[in-house]
Scaffold this active site. Structure first.
Site, short mmCIF file in Angstrom:
data_model
loop_
_atom_site.label_atom_id
_atom_site.label_comp_id
_atom_site.label_asym_id
_atom_site.label_seq_id
_atom_site.Cartn_x
_atom_site.Cartn_y
_atom_site.Cartn_z
N TYR A 170 1.05 12.30 -6.37
CA TYR A 170 1.85 12.17 -7.58
C TYR A 170 1.38 13.07 -8.72
CZ TYR A 170 4.54 8.15 -5.90
OH TYR A 170 5.40 7.34 -5.21
N LYS A 191 -6.49 7.14 5.56
CA LYS A 191 -6.14 7.89 6.77
C LYS A 191 -7.31 8.82 7.04
CE LYS A 191 -3.15 8.95 10.01
NZ LYS A 191 -2.65 7.99 11.03
N ASP A 214 -1.11 3.59 8.68
CA ASP A 214 -0.11 3.20 9.69
C ASP A 214 -0.45 1.83 10.28
OD1 ASP A 214 -2.37 4.44 10.75
OD2 ASP A 214 -1.29 5.61 12.26
N ASP A 270 2.55 3.30 -2.79
CA ASP A 270 4.00 3.25 -3.02
C ASP A 270 4.70 2.73 -1.77
OD1 ASP A 270 6.50 3.80 -4.29
OD2 ASP A 270 6.67 5.57 -3.00
N ASP A 295 6.53 -1.35 -0.82
CA ASP A 295 7.93 -1.66 -0.49
C ASP A 295 7.95 -2.56 0.75
OD1 ASP A 295 8.94 -0.18 -2.62
OD2 ASP A 295 10.56 0.69 -1.40
C1 IPM Z 1 7.62 2.63 -7.72
C2 IPM Z 1 8.75 3.63 -7.65
C3 IPM Z 1 8.31 4.90 -8.34
C4 IPM Z 1 7.08 5.42 -7.61
C5 IPM Z 1 9.40 5.97 -8.44
C6 IPM Z 1 10.64 5.44 -9.09
C7 IPM Z 1 8.92 7.20 -9.14
O1 IPM Z 1 9.12 3.85 -6.34
O2 IPM Z 1 7.31 2.19 -8.83
O3 IPM Z 1 7.08 2.28 -6.68
O4 IPM Z 1 7.22 6.18 -6.63
O5 IPM Z 1 5.98 5.07 -8.02
MN MN Z 2 8.02 2.68 -4.92
#
Ligand code: IPM
Ligand code: MN
Length: 355
Positions: A138, A190, A224, A248, A252
């Site tokens: 990032y 990793k 992974d 990130d 999710d």
């Molecule tokens: C998160 C989001 C952000 C990230 C995006 C929107 C830039 O996916 O907060 O996880 O990748 O950090």
């Molecule tokens: Mn995210």
């Protein structure tokens, strides 16, 4: 610290304003019950402002925001704005410039919430991800060579500094100690392929752990494999620490096993500065203005903010009320399927909390 907090409110785009409104109603009820006070300053950063003015963030934004005790953010992302502009220009810029070097993301299955992971219960899914939030892929290092030609080269580098890695690991160790659940910290990396970046992470992890945290069990998993275990044996995790990109991605997955974006909250934390709390889902534009979006993620983000400000009792009361609501009231956490409107869900939380 005085119990009068100066909050910056960034409702943002899409359903952001709706969920922030409900989150703030819960905070207001908690303030009455627990005896703290706050002032709120709204900021209109987001897609609409950008489309109207051409400006993503005004020059004064970072300076203004840094004067607050905490920032409460709804969602950033607008269907009429090219992807990346608002995310990088607002969300990532604030994380970076306010040096919010930790992204704290609890993965906790609340009672009554559907998880797609068969036979797992709230006992099994209860861990926290500490994601490094200012470096890695990032950081924006890299560039193009011969752009637009058949010989184009695109390089995107992962930046890992000893200082950045160490402060993140230190936070994770301290957090694990304070949480005092299994006293186990898993480094997710990793090391078999990214032999520079994760060598630094692993060495620092072991050095710090050995020297300062003998009471914390150190564990390592490749990213992974981490994804695999998160689905197969989520009960193995207590706290996971990882870099920005892996964090990130795995959060999710974490959000899905805890019931989805309707419930997942996070904090962008600068332990020495100003932190920003947000539901981790997006702006869900198609549900805007319909009063059907789930406000619980924002409400939980609000609870995390109060906890961070030192209002632990209020934070705990909100979380308990949310757990009661998921366990006893909601049919689903999905937008439009909760059995209640956005406003009604917040009402249920408030009624339960004030008793
Ligand atoms: C998160 C989001 C952000 C990230 C995006 C929107 C830039 O996916 O907060 O996880 O990748 O950090
Ligand atoms: Mn995210």
């Amino acid at each position: 610290m005085s119990r009068n907090y100066n909050l910056a409110i960034l409702p943002g785009d899409g359903t952001g304003p709706e969920v922030v409104k409900e989150g703030m109603r819960v905070i207001s009820a908690a303030a009455d019950k627990f005896g703290f006070k706050y002032d709120e300053t709204p900021y209109d950063f987001g897609g609409d402002r950008y489309l109207a003015t051409g400006e993503v963030l005004p020059e004064s934004a970072v300076g203004d925001l840094s004067q607050h005790d905490a920032i409460f953010l709804g969602a950033i992302g607008h269907p009429d704005v090219k992807p990346g502009i608002l995310e990088k220009g607002i969300l990532l810029r604030l994380r970076f410039e306010l040096d919010q070097y930790i992204n704290l993301r609890p993965v906790k299955l609340f009672p009554g919430v559907y998880t797609p992971v068969k036979d797992k219960t709230p006992e099994d899914i209860d861990f926290v991800v500490v994601r490094e939030n200012t470096e890695g892929l990032y950081a924006g290092a890299g560039g193009f060579l011969r752009k637009g030609t058949p010989y184009e080269v695109a390089v995107q580098e992962s930046v890992n500094t000893r200082m950045g890695v160490e402060r993140c690991l230190k936070y994770a160790f301290e957090y694990t100690k304070k949480r005092n659940k299994d006293n186990k910290l898993t480094l997710c990396g990793k090391t078999n392929v990214l032999t520079y970046a994760f060598d630094l992470w692993e060495r620092t992890f072991n050095e710090l752990g050995e020297r300062d945290y003998p009471g914390i069990e150190r564990d390592y998993a490749h990213v992974d494999a981490t994804c695999m275990w998160m689905v197969k044996n989520p009960e193995w995790f207590d706290v996971i620490v990882t870099d920005n990109m892996f964090g990130d991605i795995i959060t999710d997955l974490g959000a899905m096993i805890q019931g989805g974006m309707g419930i997942a909250a996070g904090g962008n934390i600068n332990p020495e500065g100003v932190s920003m709390f947000e539901p981790i889902g997006g702006s869900a534009p198609k549900y805007t203005g319909m009063n059907v979006i789930n406000p619980l993620a924002a409400i939980c983000a609000g609870a995390m903010m109060l906890d961070h400000l030192g209002e632990e009792d209020a934070a705990k009361a909100i979380e308990d009320a949310v757990m009661w609501v998921t366990g006893n009231k909601l049919e689903s956490l999905a937008a439009g399927k909760m059995g209640y409107s956005t406003t009604e869900v917040a009402d249920l939380v408030i009624e339960k909390m004030i008793g």
